[in-house]
Structure formats: structure tokens, C-alpha cells
Design a protein around this motif. Structure first.
Motif, PDB file in Angstrom:
ATOM      1  N   SER A   1      29.568  48.399  45.682  1.00 61.01           N
ATOM      2  CA  SER A   1      28.165  48.591  46.070  1.00 61.01           C
ATOM      3  C   SER A   1      27.718  50.028  45.841  1.00 61.01           C
ATOM      4  O   SER A   1      26.584  50.377  46.181  1.00 61.01           O
ATOM      5  CB  SER A   1      27.972  48.233  47.543  1.00 61.01           C
TER       6      SER A   1
ATOM      7  N   VAL B   1      24.609  48.100  54.191  1.00 63.35           N
ATOM      8  CA  VAL B   1      23.638  47.135  54.688  1.00 63.35           C
ATOM      9  C   VAL B   1      23.796  47.075  56.208  1.00 63.35           C
ATOM     10  O   VAL B   1      24.915  46.991  56.709  1.00 63.35           O
ATOM     11  CB  VAL B   1      23.880  45.735  54.073  1.00 63.35           C
TER      12      VAL B   1
ATOM     13  N   GLU C   1      20.314  43.309  58.729  1.00 64.35           N
ATOM     14  CA  GLU C   1      20.071  42.761  57.391  1.00 64.35           C
ATOM     15  C   GLU C   1      21.081  41.665  57.064  1.00 64.35           C
ATOM     16  O   GLU C   1      20.724  40.633  56.478  1.00 64.35           O
ATOM     17  CB  GLU C   1      20.125  43.870  56.336  1.00 64.35           C
ATOM     18  N   ILE C   2      22.317  41.861  57.447  1.00 63.78           N
ATOM     19  CA  ILE C   2      23.339  40.832  57.202  1.00 63.78           C
ATOM     20  C   ILE C   2      22.981  39.565  57.968  1.00 63.78           C
ATOM     21  O   ILE C   2      23.039  38.461  57.426  1.00 63.78           O
ATOM     22  CB  ILE C   2      24.736  41.343  57.595  1.00 63.78           C
ATOM     23  N   LYS C   3      22.597  39.711  59.239  1.00 66.95           N
ATOM     24  CA  LYS C   3      22.188  38.541  60.023  1.00 66.95           C
ATOM     25  C   LYS C   3      21.010  37.832  59.366  1.00 66.95           C
ATOM     26  O   LYS C   3      20.970  36.594  59.300  1.00 66.95           O
ATOM     27  CB  LYS C   3      21.803  38.972  61.446  1.00 66.95           C
ATOM     28  N   HIS C   4      20.052  38.616  58.875  1.00 70.93           N
ATOM     29  CA  HIS C   4      18.885  38.031  58.212  1.00 70.93           C
ATOM     30  C   HIS C   4      19.304  37.260  56.966  1.00 70.93           C
ATOM     31  O   HIS C   4      18.869  36.126  56.738  1.00 70.93           O
ATOM     32  CB  HIS C   4      17.877  39.133  57.847  1.00 70.93           C
ATOM     33  N   ARG C   5      20.160  37.875  56.165  1.00 76.12           N
ATOM     34  CA  ARG C   5      20.614  37.218  54.933  1.00 76.12           C
ATOM     35  C   ARG C   5      21.371  35.920  55.210  1.00 76.12           C
ATOM     36  O   ARG C   5      21.325  34.974  54.421  1.00 76.12           O
ATOM     37  CB  ARG C   5      21.495  38.156  54.120  1.00 76.12           C
ATOM     38  N   LEU C   6      22.084  35.903  56.328  1.00 80.22           N
ATOM     39  CA  LEU C   6      22.865  34.716  56.685  1.00 80.22           C
ATOM     40  C   LEU C   6      22.071  33.701  57.509  1.00 80.22           C
ATOM     41  O   LEU C   6      22.579  32.650  57.883  1.00 80.22           O
ATOM     42  CB  LEU C   6      24.126  35.130  57.458  1.00 80.22           C
ATOM     43  N   GLY C   7      20.803  34.059  57.810  1.00 77.40           N
ATOM     44  CA  GLY C   7      19.968  33.162  58.590  1.00 77.40           C
ATOM     45  C   GLY C   7      20.410  33.039  60.034  1.00 77.40           C
ATOM     46  O   GLY C   7      20.271  31.980  60.646  1.00 77.40           O
TER      47      GLY C   7
ATOM     48  N   GLU D   1      19.281  34.956  62.542  1.00 83.49           N
ATOM     49  CA  GLU D   1      18.289  35.540  63.463  1.00 83.49           C
ATOM     50  C   GLU D   1      17.539  34.474  64.190  1.00 83.49           C
ATOM     51  O   GLU D   1      17.210  33.458  63.733  1.00 83.49           O
ATOM     52  CB  GLU D   1      17.333  36.450  62.704  1.00 83.49           C
TER      53      GLU D   1
END
Length: 72
Positions: A55, A60, A64-70, A72
Motif C-alpha cells: 500500500s 486506512v 473506513e474498514i468497517k464501512h468497506r465491510l458494511g 456500520e
């Protein structure tokens, strides 16, 4: 399956045995689990280092990781 032996000074073995007893495990089970956990930790560390290198140091956030993994 491979069998191996380890040599400890008496005081070192006593510490290992006491810790195994604290966790309610035989000494050999405690040592085996401890070694395998260390191997897993080392593997995780190497994976994380490779990912960070790939990277180019970009990080990150947890959010953001939680958001990307849905999550939230």
C-alpha cells in the motif's frame, strides 16, 4: 507426525509447568499451543508488513474498514 524434545533448566521448567497448571493444561499441550500461537502471530505480522509495503504506507482507518465491510 514428528516428535521432539526440549531441554530446560529446572527453574525454567518449573515456570512453564506452573503456567500450564494455571491454564489447566498438561505441560506438553501448553507448550505446543504456545508455539503454534507464536507461529500464527509471526505469519500475521509478515502478512501485515507485506500489505503495508504493497500500500506504499497508505493507512486506512478502522472506520473506513468497517464501512468497506458494511459493518456500520
Amino acid at each position: 507426525m514428528t516428535v521432539t524434545s526440549l531441554r530446560f533448566k529446572d527453574d525454567q521448567y518449573k515456570q512453564v509447568k506452573e503456567l500450564a497448571e494455571f491454564y489447566g493444561e498438561p505441560v506438553t499441550t501448553f507448550m505446543r499451543k504456545t508455539i503454534l500461537e507464536r507461529l500464527e502471530d509471526e505469519s500475521d505480522y509478515r502478512d501485515a508488513a507485506r500489505n503495508l509495503e504493497a500500500s506504499h504506507g497508505e493507512k486506512v482507518s478502522r472506520e473506513e474498514i468497517k464501512h468497506r465491510l458494511g459493518l456500520e
